[in-house]
Write an enzyme that holds these catalytic residues in place. Sequence first.
Site, short mmCIF file in Angstrom:
data_model
loop_
_atom_site.label_atom_id
_atom_site.label_comp_id
_atom_site.label_asym_id
_atom_site.label_seq_id
_atom_site.Cartn_x
_atom_site.Cartn_y
_atom_site.Cartn_z
N GLY A 55 0.82 -1.22 0.00
CA GLY A 55 0.00 0.00 0.00
C GLY A 55 0.85 1.26 0.00
N ALA A 68 2.85 2.75 -5.25
CA ALA A 68 2.59 1.78 -6.32
C ALA A 68 1.28 1.03 -6.06
CB ALA A 68 3.75 0.79 -6.43
N SER A 90 0.84 -3.51 5.17
CA SER A 90 1.23 -3.73 6.56
C SER A 90 1.67 -2.41 7.19
CB SER A 90 2.39 -4.75 6.59
OG SER A 90 3.11 -4.60 7.78
N VAL A 116 9.37 8.05 0.42
CA VAL A 116 9.96 9.10 -0.42
C VAL A 116 9.27 9.06 -1.78
CG1 VAL A 116 12.27 9.39 0.59
CG2 VAL A 116 11.81 7.45 -0.90
N LYS A 159 5.52 22.07 -10.81
CA LYS A 159 6.89 21.79 -11.25
C LYS A 159 6.96 21.97 -12.77
CE LYS A 159 10.10 17.91 -11.70
NZ LYS A 159 10.33 16.48 -11.46
N LEU A 201 8.62 -0.32 -6.90
CA LEU A 201 9.97 -0.70 -6.51
C LEU A 201 10.18 -2.21 -6.57
CD1 LEU A 201 10.39 1.75 -3.49
CD2 LEU A 201 11.28 2.03 -5.81
N GLY A 234 6.27 6.16 -24.34
CA GLY A 234 7.11 6.18 -23.14
C GLY A 234 8.04 7.37 -23.06
C1 LIG Z 1 15.63 8.14 -2.21
C2 LIG Z 1 14.46 7.98 -3.11
C3 LIG Z 1 13.85 9.09 -3.66
C4 LIG Z 1 12.77 8.94 -4.54
N1 LIG Z 1 12.23 10.05 -5.15
C5 LIG Z 1 11.29 9.88 -6.10
C6 LIG Z 1 10.74 10.98 -6.79
O1 LIG Z 1 11.06 12.13 -6.51
N2 LIG Z 1 9.82 10.74 -7.75
C7 LIG Z 1 9.41 9.47 -8.06
O2 LIG Z 1 8.62 9.30 -9.00
N3 LIG Z 1 9.86 8.42 -7.37
C8 LIG Z 1 10.79 8.59 -6.42
N4 LIG Z 1 11.25 7.51 -5.73
C9 LIG Z 1 10.62 6.22 -5.93
C10 LIG Z 1 9.30 6.18 -5.16
O3 LIG Z 1 9.53 6.43 -3.79
C11 LIG Z 1 8.63 4.85 -5.31
O4 LIG Z 1 8.57 4.49 -6.67
C12 LIG Z 1 7.22 4.89 -4.79
O5 LIG Z 1 7.18 5.36 -3.48
C13 LIG Z 1 6.58 3.54 -4.85
O6 LIG Z 1 7.07 2.70 -3.84
P1 LIG Z 1 6.34 1.30 -3.69
O7 LIG Z 1 4.90 1.55 -3.46
O8 LIG Z 1 6.75 0.45 -4.82
O9 LIG Z 1 7.03 0.68 -2.39
P2 LIG Z 1 6.81 1.03 -0.75
O10 LIG Z 1 6.48 2.46 -0.61
O11 LIG Z 1 8.02 0.49 -0.14
O12 LIG Z 1 5.55 0.19 -0.40
C14 LIG Z 1 5.64 -1.19 -0.16
C15 LIG Z 1 4.34 -1.66 0.46
O13 LIG Z 1 4.38 -3.08 0.59
C16 LIG Z 1 3.95 -3.43 1.89
N5 LIG Z 1 4.56 -4.72 2.24
C17 LIG Z 1 5.82 -5.13 2.03
N6 LIG Z 1 5.99 -6.38 2.53
C18 LIG Z 1 4.79 -6.76 3.02
C19 LIG Z 1 4.32 -7.92 3.70
N7 LIG Z 1 5.11 -8.98 3.99
N8 LIG Z 1 3.02 -7.95 4.10
C20 LIG Z 1 2.18 -6.90 3.85
N9 LIG Z 1 2.59 -5.78 3.23
C21 LIG Z 1 3.87 -5.71 2.84
C22 LIG Z 1 4.46 -2.27 2.75
O14 LIG Z 1 3.77 -2.22 3.98
C23 LIG Z 1 4.09 -1.10 1.85
O15 LIG Z 1 2.73 -0.77 2.01
C24 LIG Z 1 12.30 7.65 -4.83
C25 LIG Z 1 12.87 6.54 -4.23
C26 LIG Z 1 13.95 6.67 -3.38
C27 LIG Z 1 14.57 5.46 -2.76
#
Ligand SMILES: Cc1cc2nc3c(=O)[nH]c(=O)nc-3n(C[C@H](O)[C@H](O)[C@H](O)COP(=O)(O)OP(=O)(O)OC[C@H]3O[C@@H](n4cnc5c(N)ncnc54)[C@H](O)[C@@H]3O)c2cc1C
Length: 515
Positions: free
Chosen positions: A16, A19, A43, A51, A82, A338, A440
């Site tokens: 959550g 993504a 979770s 971030v 922006k 990610l 793209g």
């Molecule tokens: C330093 C940094 C800067 C960034 N800056 C930018 C930016 O400026 N612009 C941009 O477009 N992107 C940026 N990004 C990328 C951006 O942060 C991510 O693409 C975005 O937040 C999506 O993350 P996510 O949802 O894939 O993962 P997360 O935010 O890590 O979410 C993972 C989810 O999975 C759940 N989960 C994991 N394991 C389990 C489990 N066992 N059981 C239940 N739930 C679980 C977690 O609780 C969480 O809800 C940046 C990334 C980094 C590292």
Amino acid sequence: MQADRSNPVRVVIVGGGTAGWMTAAGLSRLLAPADYQLTLIESDEIGTVGVGEATLPHIRTFNDLLGIDEAQFMRETRATFKLGIEFVGWDRPDDRYIHPFGTFGEPWAGVDFQHHWARATLAGEDVGPLFDYSYAVQAAARAAFEFPNEDPKSIRSTYSYAYHFDAGLYAKFLRHWATTRGVTRIEGKIVDVGRHGGSGHVDRLTLETGAIVEGDLFIDCSGFRALLLGQTMGVAWDDWSKWLPCDRAMAMPCARTEPLVSYTRATAQRGGWTWRIGLQHRTGNGMVFSSAFCREEEARETLMAAVDGAPLGEPRLLRFQAGRRVKGWEGNVVAIGLASGFLEPLESTSIFLIQAAVVDLANLMPTRGGIDRRLADEFNRLYEVHYDRTRDFLVLHYCANRRTGEPLWDYVRTMTLPDSLSHEIALFEASAAAPDYQYGLFSRDSWLAVLVGQGIVPRGYNRLADRLPAEELSSRLQGLRRRIRKNVDAMTDHAEFVASYCPAAVSAAPMESAA
Ligand SMILES: Cc1cc2nc3c(=O)[nH]c(=O)nc-3n(C[C@H](O)[C@H](O)[C@H](O)COP(=O)(O)OP(=O)(O)OC[C@H]3O[C@@H](n4cnc5c(N)ncnc54)[C@H](O)[C@@H]3O)c2cc1C
């Protein structure tokens, strides 16, 4: 294969973060609710990466698709506008340029603008830098903002915009949007992933509470853990750190300072680079660095020196590796966000890659009859295109530098490039031609900004540009520059525009998300 409306496809989204909630919201908007049942598991204990504040203009298409009211969304996520990204010191330490959201000039005599500019420049005319011919660059440089004009004849129609926002608040905003439209949210930690003995498909998730969630299609949005695609399905990781050696970030917000600029800033530093993102209630800062060339202590000192407001909290360290899974879809598991890959945040591409994957998946969505491998193959083809092109564009910022004597910058300047990128650079040098993808990232104007901004100079241009008489070329260039300047001078200050259009309800709330 037909959808069976009494028996919808059970789609389970794991995660959550941005993504997970973008996927849930996008799919619930695009798919017929009678055919697909959407469940998201997240979770609270694990939390999100916290971030991801800077975006690309494409996010507006996504928000429009959801029917989101822009001013409300900006108020709730404390967003600002922006117009591009300012790169400071990426070529030489004292250089700066803006990668704008918008075009450079306009095509004349059917030939793209940069050829006319290159022709005049190569003839020794004093026509100024290419950046003088971008409306968005000039507006950003003056910290101005207004909405683009919809009349394509207007010079004010030649730019676009994106947002800076609080990533945690955006995920919450989308969570509310999705759960009020039929997405089921389950809070809990997944402790076991079950697979079907025959097909190897994932068929059930067990939560810490003992609850079991079954599904037909699983979308892995579990972040860097890649719980399903990586850990369970064993899809290999393609490591790109030889081209993008930065593998750490330190993030730390600080109090808002003035002026509230309408662009992201990325400043090259000895061992990496720092970002600065102005939101309504605070400024997001961070240092991205390579552990091979920069110690954590040095990164922390560099970050603290770069911050221009009172710190709100301690720097938070994040570890990552540049690259992607070799496939984004395997069996009945699709990874988004990610969990599928990561390229450093230099051009704010991650949220775009999430959006692209959600739309591609919606277009290729399996039905009750099962997973057609050809759908997965097509998804994987598009996934590769997105990631590989983005990689080349990011590498361009590094490889074309003149920061000699600094180990990280010496390495990236002399490394062997992907063939595809070497080709684009050579083509531009020879003929001023830049990639012009119909699908793209990134647009031709984006490539132009970074190619020229990094000091790559074309030696030739498209000879069709010679059809324009030389005197006419000169007066057109001068006229265009004047027109841009005059219009930009009449624009509203960005901070004023934000304050009147979408003021956040709360003016200071430091730590909803770390950066
Ligand atoms: C330093 C940094 C800067 C960034 N800056 C930018 C930016 O400026 N612009 C941009 O477009 N992107 C940026 N990004 C990328 C951006 O942060 C991510 O693409 C975005 O937040 C999506 O993350 P996510 O949802 O894939 O993962 P997360 O935010 O890590 O979410 C993972 C989810 O999975 C759940 N989960 C994991 N394991 C389990 C489990 N066992 N059981 C239940 N739930 C679980 C977690 O609780 C969480 O809800 C940046 C990334 C980094 C590292």
